[in-house]
Design a protein around this motif. Structure first.
Motif, mmCIF file in Angstrom:
data_model
loop_
_atom_site.group_PDB
_atom_site.id
_atom_site.type_symbol
_atom_site.label_atom_id
_atom_site.label_comp_id
_atom_site.label_asym_id
_atom_site.label_seq_id
_atom_site.Cartn_x
_atom_site.Cartn_y
_atom_site.Cartn_z
ATOM 1 N N HIS A 94 0.826 -1.203 0.000
ATOM 2 C CA HIS A 94 0.000 0.000 0.000
ATOM 3 C C HIS A 94 0.865 1.260 0.000
ATOM 4 C CE1 HIS A 94 -3.699 -2.274 1.151
ATOM 5 N NE2 HIS A 94 -2.818 -3.074 1.714
ATOM 6 N N GLN A 95 0.272 2.357 -0.491
ATOM 7 C CA GLN A 95 0.969 3.635 -0.436
ATOM 8 C C GLN A 95 1.246 4.031 1.014
ATOM 9 O OE1 GLN A 95 -0.975 6.883 -2.444
ATOM 10 N NE2 GLN A 95 0.435 8.407 -1.662
ATOM 11 N N ASN A 96 0.252 3.894 1.852
ATOM 12 C CA ASN A 96 0.415 4.164 3.281
ATOM 13 C C ASN A 96 0.757 2.843 3.965
ATOM 14 O OD1 ASN A 96 0.228 4.764 6.000
ATOM 15 N ND2 ASN A 96 -1.610 6.019 5.790
ATOM 16 N N ALA A 97 1.985 2.727 4.436
ATOM 17 C CA ALA A 97 2.442 1.464 5.024
ATOM 18 C C ALA A 97 1.553 1.006 6.174
ATOM 19 C CB ALA A 97 3.894 1.598 5.495
ATOM 20 N N ARG A 98 0.915 1.952 6.870
ATOM 21 C CA ARG A 98 0.055 1.590 7.998
ATOM 22 C C ARG A 98 -1.137 0.734 7.554
ATOM 23 N NH1 ARG A 98 0.259 4.745 12.821
ATOM 24 N NH2 ARG A 98 2.194 5.957 12.922
ATOM 25 N N ASP A 99 -1.505 0.832 6.284
ATOM 26 C CA ASP A 99 -2.606 0.012 5.773
ATOM 27 C C ASP A 99 -2.171 -1.433 5.529
ATOM 28 O OD1 ASP A 99 -4.331 2.191 5.779
ATOM 29 O OD2 ASP A 99 -3.832 2.757 3.720
ATOM 30 N N GLY A 100 -0.864 -1.662 5.486
ATOM 31 C CA GLY A 100 -0.368 -3.005 5.215
ATOM 32 C C GLY A 100 0.357 -3.637 6.391
ATOM 33 N N ILE A 144 13.918 -5.701 15.832
ATOM 34 C CA ILE A 144 12.955 -6.764 15.534
ATOM 35 C C ILE A 144 11.767 -6.773 16.500
ATOM 36 C CG2 ILE A 144 14.178 -8.545 16.873
ATOM 37 C CD1 ILE A 144 13.365 -10.537 14.636
ATOM 38 N N ASP A 145 11.983 -6.376 17.755
ATOM 39 C CA ASP A 145 10.894 -6.407 18.739
ATOM 40 C C ASP A 145 10.239 -5.041 18.938
ATOM 41 O OD1 ASP A 145 11.093 -9.180 19.352
ATOM 42 O OD2 ASP A 145 12.902 -8.749 20.511
ATOM 43 N N HIS A 146 10.631 -4.058 18.107
ATOM 44 C CA HIS A 146 10.051 -2.722 18.214
ATOM 45 C C HIS A 146 8.750 -2.655 17.420
ATOM 46 C CE1 HIS A 146 14.081 -0.551 19.320
ATOM 47 N NE2 HIS A 146 13.906 -1.679 19.989
ATOM 48 N N LEU A 147 7.845 -1.796 17.851
ATOM 49 C CA LEU A 147 6.579 -1.613 17.141
ATOM 50 C C LEU A 147 6.781 -0.708 15.920
ATOM 51 C CD1 LEU A 147 4.118 -1.091 20.134
ATOM 52 C CD2 LEU A 147 4.448 -3.165 18.765
ATOM 53 N N PRO A 148 6.051 -0.961 14.827
ATOM 54 C CA PRO A 148 6.206 -0.160 13.610
ATOM 55 C C PRO A 148 5.951 1.330 13.825
ATOM 56 C CG PRO A 148 4.973 -2.166 13.123
ATOM 57 C CD PRO A 148 5.130 -2.106 14.615
ATOM 58 N N ARG A 149 5.125 1.680 14.807
ATOM 59 C CA ARG A 149 4.834 3.101 15.007
ATOM 60 C C ARG A 149 6.057 3.872 15.488
ATOM 61 N NH1 ARG A 149 1.299 1.121 19.307
ATOM 62 N NH2 ARG A 149 2.301 1.331 21.355
ATOM 63 N N THR A 150 7.092 3.169 15.931
ATOM 64 C CA THR A 150 8.330 3.837 16.335
ATOM 65 C C THR A 150 9.277 4.026 15.154
ATOM 66 O OG1 THR A 150 9.535 1.792 16.893
ATOM 67 C CG2 THR A 150 8.123 2.750 18.610
ATOM 68 N N PHE A 151 8.881 3.551 13.973
ATOM 69 C CA PHE A 151 9.728 3.646 12.778
ATOM 70 C C PHE A 151 9.382 4.906 11.973
ATOM 71 C CE2 PHE A 151 10.301 -1.275 12.189
ATOM 72 C CZ PHE A 151 10.964 -1.318 13.403
ATOM 73 N N SER A 152 10.337 5.364 11.179
ATOM 74 C CA SER A 152 10.083 6.445 10.229
ATOM 75 C C SER A 152 9.183 5.923 9.100
ATOM 76 C CB SER A 152 11.401 6.940 9.632
ATOM 77 O OG SER A 152 11.977 5.908 8.819
ATOM 78 N N GLY A 153 8.670 6.853 8.285
ATOM 79 C CA GLY A 153 7.815 6.452 7.163
ATOM 80 C C GLY A 153 8.519 5.525 6.188
ATOM 81 N N LEU A 171 3.075 -12.759 -7.539
ATOM 82 C CA LEU A 171 2.610 -11.485 -8.074
ATOM 83 C C LEU A 171 2.394 -10.510 -6.926
ATOM 84 C CD1 LEU A 171 1.380 -9.673 -10.344
ATOM 85 C CD2 LEU A 171 -0.807 -10.809 -9.904
ATOM 86 N N VAL A 172 2.922 -9.296 -7.087
ATOM 87 C CA VAL A 172 2.756 -8.267 -6.065
ATOM 88 C C VAL A 172 2.155 -7.015 -6.698
ATOM 89 C CG1 VAL A 172 3.925 -6.762 -4.409
ATOM 90 C CG2 VAL A 172 4.681 -9.126 -4.669
ATOM 91 N N PHE A 173 1.091 -6.519 -6.077
ATOM 92 C CA PHE A 173 0.479 -5.259 -6.469
ATOM 93 C C PHE A 173 1.096 -4.150 -5.620
ATOM 94 C CE2 PHE A 173 -2.585 -8.662 -7.059
ATOM 95 C CZ PHE A 173 -3.076 -8.438 -8.345
ATOM 96 N N MET A 174 1.510 -3.067 -6.261
ATOM 97 C CA MET A 174 2.094 -1.935 -5.534
ATOM 98 C C MET A 174 1.369 -0.662 -5.927
ATOM 99 S SD MET A 174 6.211 -2.619 -5.448
ATOM 100 C CE MET A 174 6.878 -4.099 -4.648
ATOM 101 N N ASP A 175 0.779 0.007 -4.929
ATOM 102 C CA ASP A 175 0.008 1.224 -5.169
ATOM 103 C C ASP A 175 0.786 2.426 -4.646
ATOM 104 O OD1 ASP A 175 -1.916 3.062 -5.719
ATOM 105 O OD2 ASP A 175 -3.384 2.344 -4.256
ATOM 106 N N GLU A 176 1.455 3.130 -5.568
ATOM 107 C CA GLU A 176 2.245 4.322 -5.213
ATOM 108 C C GLU A 176 3.158 4.054 -4.011
ATOM 109 O OE1 GLU A 176 2.291 7.038 -6.947
ATOM 110 O OE2 GLU A 176 0.346 7.376 -7.900
ATOM 111 N N PRO A 177 4.040 3.054 -4.075
ATOM 112 C CA PRO A 177 4.825 2.665 -2.888
ATOM 113 C C PRO A 177 5.784 3.723 -2.388
ATOM 114 C CG PRO A 177 5.674 1.573 -4.850
ATOM 115 C CD PRO A 177 4.387 2.246 -5.259
ATOM 116 N N THR A 178 6.115 4.715 -3.233
ATOM 117 C CA THR A 178 7.043 5.756 -2.785
ATOM 118 C C THR A 178 6.333 7.078 -2.516
ATOM 119 O OG1 THR A 178 7.549 6.413 -5.074
ATOM 120 C CG2 THR A 178 8.964 4.731 -4.054
ATOM 121 N N GLY A 179 5.016 7.095 -2.607
ATOM 122 C CA GLY A 179 4.258 8.325 -2.397
ATOM 123 C C GLY A 179 4.416 8.862 -0.980
#
Length: 257
Positions: A94-100, A144-153, A171-179
């Motif tokens: 997803h464009q917004n990593a939080r959706d994935g 590895i044990d850190h939560l994603p919300r502590t990561f940069s975009g 097969l991988v679908f990518m929707d604006e992965p660098t947006g």
């Protein structure tokens, strides 16, 4: 050439009086990267949602060939079969990593969940593979044990890619992965995607408004406008010698930037 992994013909979809897709067809072969480009409202993201089974077209069909080469009509598959397909043969970035990502689950847990979905059960093996994939997407394994919300975009997007690719989908679908990412972060991410797609020999269907990203990643390019495909072909050919006036406008706007 092998049979297409994914093929669509005659796709039509309308939202009220707006035509989102107008007689669209596409084929994606194993190991091929195809980019769909166009301005906002061109229909490219709608097409991605139809091809990935998230939307049902008013007309036309999408055919997917499994690992044994057997064809399946995507929109005749039940919800359970579609979910299983998305856990195994397919992936979606997803464009917004939080959706994935599962934001309340650790980085390693996000990657491990995908492995468990395809049958992995040994905790040590799952953690070892998660550690290896964090390294592959340039995330410090100490996180590895850190939560994603502590990561940069950018780190969140790389984690989403690790979660998606760890099961080696076909097969991988990518929707604006660098947006929405900084230019320097975009460049590193594109290099990462290009390297992993080539190494794993996965097919990628990429939606982007970024012509430079399409040139870097895609073997073939499809240009959409107002729900129609106005031009398609090998990426270098389309971008170096665009035939349609709209494609010419897209290319010239990038050169002028």
């Amino acid at each position: 050439m092998s049979f297409p992994l994914l093929e669509a013909q005659g796709l039509i979809l309308r939202f009220g009086t707006t035509t989102a897709l107008d007689d669209v067809g596409i084929a994606v072969h194993p190991g091929e990267v195809v980019a769909i480009v166009g301005e906002s409202g061109s229909g490219k993201s709608t097409l991605l949602r139809v091809l990935s089974g998230q939307l049902v077209p008013a007309a036309g069909q999408v055919t997917y060939r499994d690992a044994q080469g057997q064809p399946h009509l995507l929109h005749e598959m039940g919800e359970a079969a579609l979910r299983r397909l998305m856990r195994t043969d397919w992936g979606f970035v997803h464009q917004n990593a939080r959706d994935g990502l599962r934001m309340g689950v650790s980085a390693g847990g996000n990657v491990g969940e995908r492995l468990m979905a395809i049958g992995a059960r040994h905790y040590g093996d799952i953690r070892a593979q998660a550690t290896e994939w964090l390294r592959r997407v340039e995330i410090d394994e100490a996180r590895i044990d850190h939560l994603p919300r502590t990561f940069s975009g950018g780190m969140q997007q790389r984690l989403q890619i690790a979660r998606t690719l760890v099961s080696r989908p076909r097969l991988v679908f990518m929707d604006e992965p660098t947006g929405g990412l900084d230019v320097s972060v975009q460049a590193r991410l594109l290099d990462l995607i290009r390297g992993l797609a080539s190494e794993l020999n996965i097919a990628v269907l990429l939606v982007t408004h970024d012509i430079a990203a399409a040139r870097l990643l895609a073997h073939r390019l499809m240009v959409m406008r107002h729900g129609r495909v106005v031009e398609q072909g090998l990426t270098d050919r389309v971008l170096d010698d665009p035939q349609h006036p709209y494609t010419q406008l897209l290319v010239s706007s990038v050169l002028a930037a």
